[in-house]
Scaffold this motif. Structure first.
Motif, PDB file in Angstrom:
ATOM      1  N   LYS A  27       2.894   5.730  -2.688  1.00  0.00           N
ATOM      2  CA  LYS A  27       4.621   6.867  -3.265  1.00  0.00           C
ATOM      3  C   LYS A  27       4.300   6.712  -5.328  1.00  0.00           C
ATOM      4  O   LYS A  27       4.317   8.225  -6.165  1.00  0.00           O
ATOM      5  CB  LYS A  27       5.749   6.340  -2.992  1.00  0.00           C
ATOM      6  CG  LYS A  27       5.743   6.068  -1.646  1.00  0.00           C
ATOM      7  CD  LYS A  27       7.242   5.243  -1.122  1.00  0.00           C
ATOM      8  CE  LYS A  27       7.338   5.254   0.204  1.00  0.00           C
ATOM      9  NZ  LYS A  27       8.062   4.370   0.706  1.00  0.00           N
ATOM     10  N   LYS A  28       3.982   5.875  -5.801  1.00  0.00           N
ATOM     11  CA  LYS A  28       3.798   5.826  -7.312  1.00  0.00           C
ATOM     12  C   LYS A  28       2.367   7.047  -7.533  1.00  0.00           C
ATOM     13  O   LYS A  28       2.579   7.563  -8.451  1.00  0.00           O
ATOM     14  CB  LYS A  28       3.026   4.561  -7.530  1.00  0.00           C
ATOM     15  CG  LYS A  28       2.424   4.097  -9.240  1.00  0.00           C
ATOM     16  CD  LYS A  28       2.154   2.334  -8.902  1.00  0.00           C
ATOM     17  CE  LYS A  28       1.516   2.797 -10.347  1.00  0.00           C
ATOM     18  NZ  LYS A  28       1.627   1.371 -10.809  1.00  0.00           N
ATOM     19  N   ALA A  29       1.261   7.129  -6.792  1.00  0.00           N
ATOM     20  CA  ALA A  29       0.133   8.566  -7.105  1.00  0.00           C
ATOM     21  C   ALA A  29       0.903   9.376  -6.488  1.00  0.00           C
ATOM     22  O   ALA A  29       0.367  10.363  -6.525  1.00  0.00           O
ATOM     23  CB  ALA A  29      -0.739   8.035  -6.453  1.00  0.00           C
ATOM     24  N   GLY A  30       2.344   9.628  -6.282  1.00  0.00           N
ATOM     25  CA  GLY A  30       2.708  11.097  -5.208  1.00  0.00           C
ATOM     26  C   GLY A  30       2.093  11.558  -4.128  1.00  0.00           C
ATOM     27  O   GLY A  30       1.871  12.518  -4.164  1.00  0.00           O
ATOM     28  N   GLU A  31       1.632  10.598  -3.281  1.00  0.00           N
ATOM     29  CA  GLU A  31       0.697  10.715  -1.980  1.00  0.00           C
ATOM     30  C   GLU A  31       1.492  10.336  -0.935  1.00  0.00           C
ATOM     31  O   GLU A  31       2.799   9.870  -0.576  1.00  0.00           O
ATOM     32  CB  GLU A  31      -0.664  10.405  -2.445  1.00  0.00           C
ATOM     33  CG  GLU A  31      -1.075  10.705  -2.942  1.00  0.00           C
ATOM     34  CD  GLU A  31      -3.030   9.874  -3.111  1.00  0.00           C
ATOM     35  OE1 GLU A  31      -3.517   9.727  -2.067  1.00  0.00           O
ATOM     36  OE2 GLU A  31      -3.974   9.921  -3.898  1.00  0.00           O
ATOM     37  N   LYS A  32       1.704  11.468   0.325  1.00  0.00           N
ATOM     38  CA  LYS A  32       1.943  10.889   1.230  1.00  0.00           C
ATOM     39  C   LYS A  32       1.467   9.612   1.922  1.00  0.00           C
ATOM     40  O   LYS A  32       0.520   9.596   1.929  1.00  0.00           O
ATOM     41  CB  LYS A  32       2.023  11.850   2.083  1.00  0.00           C
ATOM     42  CG  LYS A  32       2.658  12.203   3.309  1.00  0.00           C
ATOM     43  CD  LYS A  32       2.954  13.067   4.420  1.00  0.00           C
ATOM     44  CE  LYS A  32       3.018  12.768   6.062  1.00  0.00           C
ATOM     45  NZ  LYS A  32       3.123  14.067   6.810  1.00  0.00           N
ATOM     46  N   VAL A  33       2.371   9.103   2.480  1.00  0.00           N
ATOM     47  CA  VAL A  33       2.333   7.842   3.249  1.00  0.00           C
ATOM     48  C   VAL A  33       2.113   8.136   4.951  1.00  0.00           C
ATOM     49  O   VAL A  33       2.888   8.725   5.643  1.00  0.00           O
ATOM     50  CB  VAL A  33       3.043   6.567   2.984  1.00  0.00           C
ATOM     51  CG1 VAL A  33       3.093   5.312   3.621  1.00  0.00           C
ATOM     52  CG2 VAL A  33       3.904   6.842   1.011  1.00  0.00           C
ATOM     53  N   PRO A  34       0.601   7.769   4.963  1.00  0.00           N
ATOM     54  CA  PRO A  34      -0.292   7.418   5.839  1.00  0.00           C
ATOM     55  C   PRO A  34       0.653   7.176   7.477  1.00  0.00           C
ATOM     56  O   PRO A  34       1.386   5.686   6.765  1.00  0.00           O
ATOM     57  CB  PRO A  34      -1.514   7.328   5.892  1.00  0.00           C
ATOM     58  CG  PRO A  34      -1.777   6.880   4.190  1.00  0.00           C
ATOM     59  CD  PRO A  34      -0.340   6.615   3.552  1.00  0.00           C
ATOM     60  N   ALA A  39       1.747  -0.946   0.232  1.00  0.00           N
ATOM     61  CA  ALA A  39      -0.365  -0.137   0.000  1.00  0.00           C
ATOM     62  C   ALA A  39       1.249   1.252   0.481  1.00  0.00           C
ATOM     63  O   ALA A  39       1.026   2.390  -0.461  1.00  0.00           O
ATOM     64  CB  ALA A  39      -0.916  -0.289   1.157  1.00  0.00           C
ATOM     65  N   ALA A  40       2.114   0.866   1.048  1.00  0.00           N
ATOM     66  CA  ALA A  40       2.750   2.380   0.958  1.00  0.00           C
ATOM     67  C   ALA A  40       3.720   2.835  -0.859  1.00  0.00           C
ATOM     68  O   ALA A  40       3.752   3.876  -1.084  1.00  0.00           O
ATOM     69  CB  ALA A  40       3.974   1.803   1.759  1.00  0.00           C
ATOM     70  N   LYS A  41       3.286   1.574  -1.546  1.00  0.00           N
ATOM     71  CA  LYS A  41       3.994   1.317  -2.804  1.00  0.00           C
ATOM     72  C   LYS A  41       2.926   2.193  -3.038  1.00  0.00           C
ATOM     73  O   LYS A  41       3.726   3.179  -4.401  1.00  0.00           O
ATOM     74  CB  LYS A  41       4.869   0.429  -3.337  1.00  0.00           C
ATOM     75  CG  LYS A  41       6.018   0.001  -2.612  1.00  0.00           C
ATOM     76  CD  LYS A  41       6.040  -1.560  -3.425  1.00  0.00           C
ATOM     77  CE  LYS A  41       7.330  -1.991  -2.741  1.00  0.00           C
ATOM     78  NZ  LYS A  41       7.813  -3.490  -3.346  1.00  0.00           N
ATOM     79  N   GLN A  42       2.097   2.332  -3.308  1.00  0.00           N
ATOM     80  CA  GLN A  42       0.790   2.641  -4.179  1.00  0.00           C
ATOM     81  C   GLN A  42       0.431   4.403  -3.825  1.00  0.00           C
ATOM     82  O   GLN A  42       0.460   5.080  -4.878  1.00  0.00           O
ATOM     83  CB  GLN A  42      -0.458   2.285  -4.057  1.00  0.00           C
ATOM     84  CG  GLN A  42      -0.644   0.552  -4.225  1.00  0.00           C
ATOM     85  CD  GLN A  42      -0.647   0.640  -5.664  1.00  0.00           C
ATOM     86  OE1 GLN A  42      -0.829   0.801  -6.977  1.00  0.00           O
ATOM     87  NE2 GLN A  42       0.459  -0.330  -6.372  1.00  0.00           N
ATOM     88  N   ALA A  98      -5.849   3.242  -0.563  1.00  0.00           N
ATOM     89  CA  ALA A  98      -4.326   2.847  -1.261  1.00  0.00           C
ATOM     90  C   ALA A  98      -4.675   2.462  -2.638  1.00  0.00           C
ATOM     91  O   ALA A  98      -4.200   2.113  -4.039  1.00  0.00           O
ATOM     92  CB  ALA A  98      -3.660   2.314  -0.938  1.00  0.00           C
ATOM     93  N   TYR A  99      -6.072   1.981  -2.682  1.00  0.00           N
ATOM     94  CA  TYR A  99      -6.398   1.648  -3.850  1.00  0.00           C
ATOM     95  C   TYR A  99      -7.989   1.935  -4.634  1.00  0.00           C
ATOM     96  O   TYR A  99      -8.528   2.286  -3.866  1.00  0.00           O
ATOM     97  CB  TYR A  99      -6.130  -0.163  -3.967  1.00  0.00           C
ATOM     98  CG  TYR A  99      -5.092  -1.157  -3.283  1.00  0.00           C
ATOM     99  CD1 TYR A  99      -4.188  -1.235  -4.716  1.00  0.00           C
ATOM    100  CD2 TYR A  99      -4.627  -0.986  -2.334  1.00  0.00           C
ATOM    101  CE1 TYR A  99      -3.057  -1.592  -4.350  1.00  0.00           C
ATOM    102  CE2 TYR A  99      -3.677  -1.629  -1.621  1.00  0.00           C
ATOM    103  CZ  TYR A  99      -2.817  -1.792  -3.061  1.00  0.00           C
ATOM    104  OH  TYR A  99      -1.857  -2.710  -2.638  1.00  0.00           O
ATOM    105  N   GLN A 100      -7.999   2.375  -6.086  1.00  0.00           N
ATOM    106  CA  GLN A 100      -9.179   2.443  -6.867  1.00  0.00           C
ATOM    107  C   GLN A 100     -10.318   1.815  -6.575  1.00  0.00           C
ATOM    108  O   GLN A 100     -11.364   2.478  -6.415  1.00  0.00           O
ATOM    109  CB  GLN A 100      -8.690   3.089  -7.886  1.00  0.00           C
ATOM    110  CG  GLN A 100      -7.455   4.261  -8.454  1.00  0.00           C
ATOM    111  CD  GLN A 100      -7.803   4.423  -9.219  1.00  0.00           C
ATOM    112  OE1 GLN A 100      -8.166   3.491 -10.392  1.00  0.00           O
ATOM    113  NE2 GLN A 100      -6.034   4.741 -10.364  1.00  0.00           N
ATOM    114  N   ASN A 101     -10.195   0.625  -6.371  1.00  0.00           N
ATOM    115  CA  ASN A 101     -11.497  -0.429  -5.937  1.00  0.00           C
ATOM    116  C   ASN A 101     -10.622  -1.633  -5.594  1.00  0.00           C
ATOM    117  O   ASN A 101      -9.380  -1.492  -5.890  1.00  0.00           O
ATOM    118  CB  ASN A 101     -12.453  -0.578  -7.628  1.00  0.00           C
ATOM    119  CG  ASN A 101     -11.499  -1.600  -8.555  1.00  0.00           C
ATOM    120  OD1 ASN A 101     -10.175  -2.156  -8.045  1.00  0.00           O
ATOM    121  ND2 ASN A 101     -11.100  -0.472  -9.570  1.00  0.00           N
ATOM    122  N   GLU A 102     -11.781  -2.492  -5.647  1.00  0.00           N
ATOM    123  CA  GLU A 102     -11.915  -3.227  -4.650  1.00  0.00           C
ATOM    124  C   GLU A 102     -10.669  -4.660  -5.523  1.00  0.00           C
ATOM    125  O   GLU A 102     -10.616  -5.855  -5.221  1.00  0.00           O
ATOM    126  CB  GLU A 102     -13.268  -3.970  -4.660  1.00  0.00           C
ATOM    127  CG  GLU A 102     -12.932  -5.507  -3.679  1.00  0.00           C
ATOM    128  CD  GLU A 102     -14.590  -5.797  -3.041  1.00  0.00           C
ATOM    129  OE1 GLU A 102     -14.663  -7.250  -3.583  1.00  0.00           O
ATOM    130  OE2 GLU A 102     -15.366  -4.905  -2.505  1.00  0.00           O
TER     131      GLU A 102
END
Length: 579
Positions: free
Chosen positions: A89-96, A84-87, A107-111
Motif C-alpha cells: 500500500k505504501k508503494a501504491g501497488e495492489k496487495v496480492p 507486507a500488505a502495508k508495504q 514486498a521488500y526491496q532487499n533482504e
C-alpha cells in the motif's frame, strides 16, 4: 458529602489503583518466563537476540519460497503478512491475494529490509515487556536473589599518577571527573555483560554501589569491575569496508552467527576484522550505526594518552577533541600518521569503533586534534579518550550474594506471613464484632490493594522490610476500626438509634485516629529521608500504609454502614455481643 458522591469517589480510587497495578499484574502473571528473561537483559543483548532470531526466520522464509513461492505463509508469520500488505500500500501497488511466501518477500526491496522488519517485531515485543517491568513493583535482592557490591576508587593514587606524569591537576575537578568516568565505564561493562537491570550509583566521594538482581557469577563480575577499558587506534581498510557493506546488504541474515562472528571470514582480508561503528543515542547508550573493516594491528595503544579535552578550531570555531600523548606515544603516532596520509584512523574502545577521521598530515609533537564533530559528538569522544588516561584503581570493598532459592523462600515466607496475619485478624474481627467485622475485613483487603497499587505507581522496590511494613500496617488499620467500633458501641449503650450512634461514633473517633496516624506518618517520613536500604524500604511502605488505612477505616467503612442503613433499611447494628 452525600453517599452517592462518596461511592463514586471510591469507584474512581479503585479504578485508578487498578490502572497503577495493571503493569505489575501483567508482568508477574501475564508475561512468559522466557520473555521476562529476555526483557531483563541489557539492551545490547535484546538487540543481539532480535537480530539472531530475525536471521533465522529470514533463512526459513527464503527456503520456503525457494521450494514453493506460491505456498501459504506459515501461521507463525501471520503478522508479517500484514506488514507486507502495508508495504504494498505504501508503494501504491495492489496487495496480492492470497498473500504467499513469494509475495511477502517481493514486498521488500532487499533482504536487509525483511531482516529489519522481523527484528523490529521481536525487539518491540521484548521492549514492551521491559516497559511493563519498569512500571511494575520491583523485587529487592532479598526476594529475587542477586548480588550487591561496593567498589572503592583509589582517587589519591590516580591523582599521584597524574602528578608523576608531569600533568597539572585540579585535584577537586579531577576527582569528580574520575568518579563520573568510573561509574560510566562500569555501567557500560556491566550492561554489556547482560546483567538484569543493574543499579549503579556513586556513594559518597570515592565509592560506587552496584546492585544486580538475578543470578550472577562473582568471579565474572569481579573480572569486569577490575578490568581496564581497552582503547586503541586502528587503521581503516576503506576498500574492504565498501566491499563488506555491499555484501552485508545482500546477505544480512547470513553474515554473522548468533555470537556475532563472521560465518564466512574470507569476505574480508586475513589481516582485518569487522567492528561495529557506534554512537551515543538519546538515552546515552551505544547504538550501532554501521560496520567498519579495520586492521588487526594496533597503531597506537590508549595507554599513551595523558589528557583529553574539548576545544574549538581556531579558523572555523568548530568543536575539536585535543589529546596529549606521552613521549613514546608521540613518536609512534608521528611515524604512523606520516606513513598513512589520506587514510582513515579509527578510535576503538572495548571492541567498538567510537569514531574515525582522515589523516591529513603527519601528526608530530604529541598533541593531536581531531575535528569533524558536533559539540555533543566531541564531548562523547572526549569521554572515550578519558577511559585511557583517567586510570582510577578500583577494588571490591564488600560483596554480598543472595541465592535465587533463598529469595524465592523469602517471598513464600513473606506472603505466608501476610496471609496468616490477615486471616487471623479477620477471624478475630468477625467473632468479636460480628456483622461490623465484615466492614473491617473489606477495609483490610482494600487496604492491601491500595498499598500495592501505590508501590506499582511509583515503581518502588518490594523487600522483606517492606513486607514487614505491610504487616505492621494491617495491625494499625485494624486498630482504627477497633476505635471506631468501640465508640459506636458506647453510643448504642446510651440508647441512641443506629444512625445517630454511627454518626457520633465516627465523629468522636476521627481525631483519635488522625492523631495516632499523623505521628506515625511523620516518623515514617523522617525514616525514609534519613534512613538507607532496608530502613528506607520499611519506612516508605509504612507511610503508604498509614494513608491507605486511614482512607479505608474512615471513608470505606463509613460508606458500608451508611449503605446498610439506606439500602437495606437496617435499624440495628451487629457490632458485638450483648448489643
Amino acid at each position: 458529602m452525600n453517599k452517592r458522591s462518596r461511592f463514586l469517589i471510591l469507584l474512581a480510587v479503585l479504578a485508578v489503583c487498578l490502572a497503577f497495578l495493571w503493569p505489575s499484574v501483567t508482568w508477574y502473571w501475564g508475561t512468559p518466563k522466557e520473555v521476562q528473561a529476555l526483557a531483563l537483559g541489557s539492551l545490547e543483548n535484546i538487540k543481539d537476540y532480535a537480530t539472531a532470531q530475525a536471521s533465522s526466520d529470514v533463512l526459513a522464509i527464503k527456503a520456503a519460497a525457494k521450494e514453493d513461492a506460491s505456498a501459504a505463509v506459515d501461521p507463525q508469520f501471520a503478522w508479517l503478512e500484514k506488514a507486507a500488505a502495508k508495504q504494498y500500500k505504501k508503494a501504491g501497488e495492489k496487495v496480492p491475494s492470497p498473500m504467499t511466501v513469494g509475495a511477502v518477500l517481493s514486498a521488500y526491496q532487499n533482504e536487509q529490509e525483511v531482516l529489519d522488519e522481523i527484528s523490529g517485531h521481536y525487539r518491540d515485543n521484548i521492549l514492551k515487556a521491559k516497559k511493563r517491568y519498569q512500571n511494575s513493583v520491583k523485587l529487592g535482592l532479598d526476594l529475587s536473589g542477586g548480588m550487591n557490591i561496593i567498589v572503592k576508587a583509589d582517587l589519591d593514587a590516580a591523582v599521584a599518577s597524574q602528578v608523576a606524569s608531569g600533568t597539572d591537576v585540579n585535584v577537586e575537578q579531577f576527582k569528580k571527573s574520575a568518579m563520573a568516568q568510573a561509574v560510566e565505564t562500569l555501567t557500560g561493562r556491566i550492561d554489556k555483560f547482560g546483567l538484569t537491570e543493574p543499579v549503579i550509583r556513586q556513594q559518597g566521594e570515592d565509592r560506587i554501589y552496584i546492585e544486580m538482581p538475578g543470578a550472577a557469577e562473582a568471579d565474572a563480575i569481579n573480572t569486569i569491575i577490575m578490568g581496564k577499558g581497552i582503547l586503541n587506534f586502528r587503521l581503516v581498510d576503506t576498500e574492504a569496508t565498501e566491499k563488506f557493506n555491499q555484501y552485508y546488504m545482500q546477505h544480512a541474515a547470513s553474515t554473522f552467527n548468533a555470537l556475532g562472528d563472521l560465518i564466512n571470514p574470507s569476505i574480508i582480508p586475513a589481516d582485518c576484522e569487522v567492528m561495529g561503528h557506534y554512537t551515543k543515542d538519546d538515552y546515552g547508550l551505544d547504538e550501532r550505526i554501521g560496520y567498519l573493516v579495520v586492521k588487526k594491528e594496533i597503531a597506537l595503544d590508549g595507554q599513551h594518552i595523558k589528557s583529553a579535552e574539548v576545544g574549538a578550531d581556531n579558523l572555523t570555531n568548530r568543536p575539536e577533541v585535543d589529546f596529549v600523548l606521552d613521549t613514546e606515544g608521540a613518536e609512534i603516532f608521528g611515524t604512523f600518521t606520516g606513513a598513512h596520509k589520506g587514510e582513515f584512523l579509527a578510535i576503538v574502545s572495548d571492541n567498538k569503533v567510537k569514531s574515525y577521521a582522515r589523516i591529513n598530515d603527519a601528526i608530530t609533537g604529541g598533541r593531536v586534534a581531531i575535528t569533524g564533530f558536533g559539540l555533543e559528538e566531541a564531548q562523547n569522544l572526549q569521554k572515550v579518550l578519558q577511559t585511557a588516561w583517567l586510570n582510577v584503581p578500583l577494588s571490591v570493598e564488600s560483596q554480598q550474594v543472595i541465592g535465587a532459592s533463598l529469595g524465592e523462600q523469602a517471598i513464600h515466607q513473606g506472603i505466608k506471613a501476610i496471609v496468616v496475619g490477615l486471616l487471623a485478624i479477620m477471624v478475630f474481627m468477625l467473632i468479636w464484632y460480628k456483622g461490623a467485622g465484615v466492614n473491617a475485613v473489606v477495609a483490610q483487603v482494600l487496604n492491601l490493594y491500595i498499598m500495592f497499587s501505590i508501590l506499582s505507581a511509583f515503581n518502588l522496590t518490594l523487600s522483606l522490610p517492606s513486607i514487614a511494613g505491610m504487616i505492621l500496617t494491617i495491625g494499625m488499620a485494624v486498630d482504627a476500626n477497633v476505635i471506631i467500633f468501640e465508640r459506636i458501641k458506647e453510643e448504642l449503650a446510651l440508647g441512641k438509634s443506629r444512625q445517630a450512634a454511627l454518626s457520633t461514633g465516627f465523629d468522636n473517633a476521627f481525631w483519635a485516629i488522625m492523631d495516632s496516624n499523623i505521628t506515625t506518618f511523620i516518623a515514617a517520613i523522617f525514616l525514609s529521608q534519613l534512613g538507607t536500604g532496608s530502613i528506607q524500604g520499611f519506612a516508605v511502605t509504612l507511610a503508604i500504609g498509614v494513608i491507605s488505612s486511614v482512607f479505608t477505616a474512615l471513608f470505606v467503612s463509613r460508606l458500608m454502614f451508611d449503605f446498610n442503613t439506606d439500602v437495606f433499611k437496617s435499624t440495628k447494628v451487629s457490632i458485638g455481643w450483648g448489643l
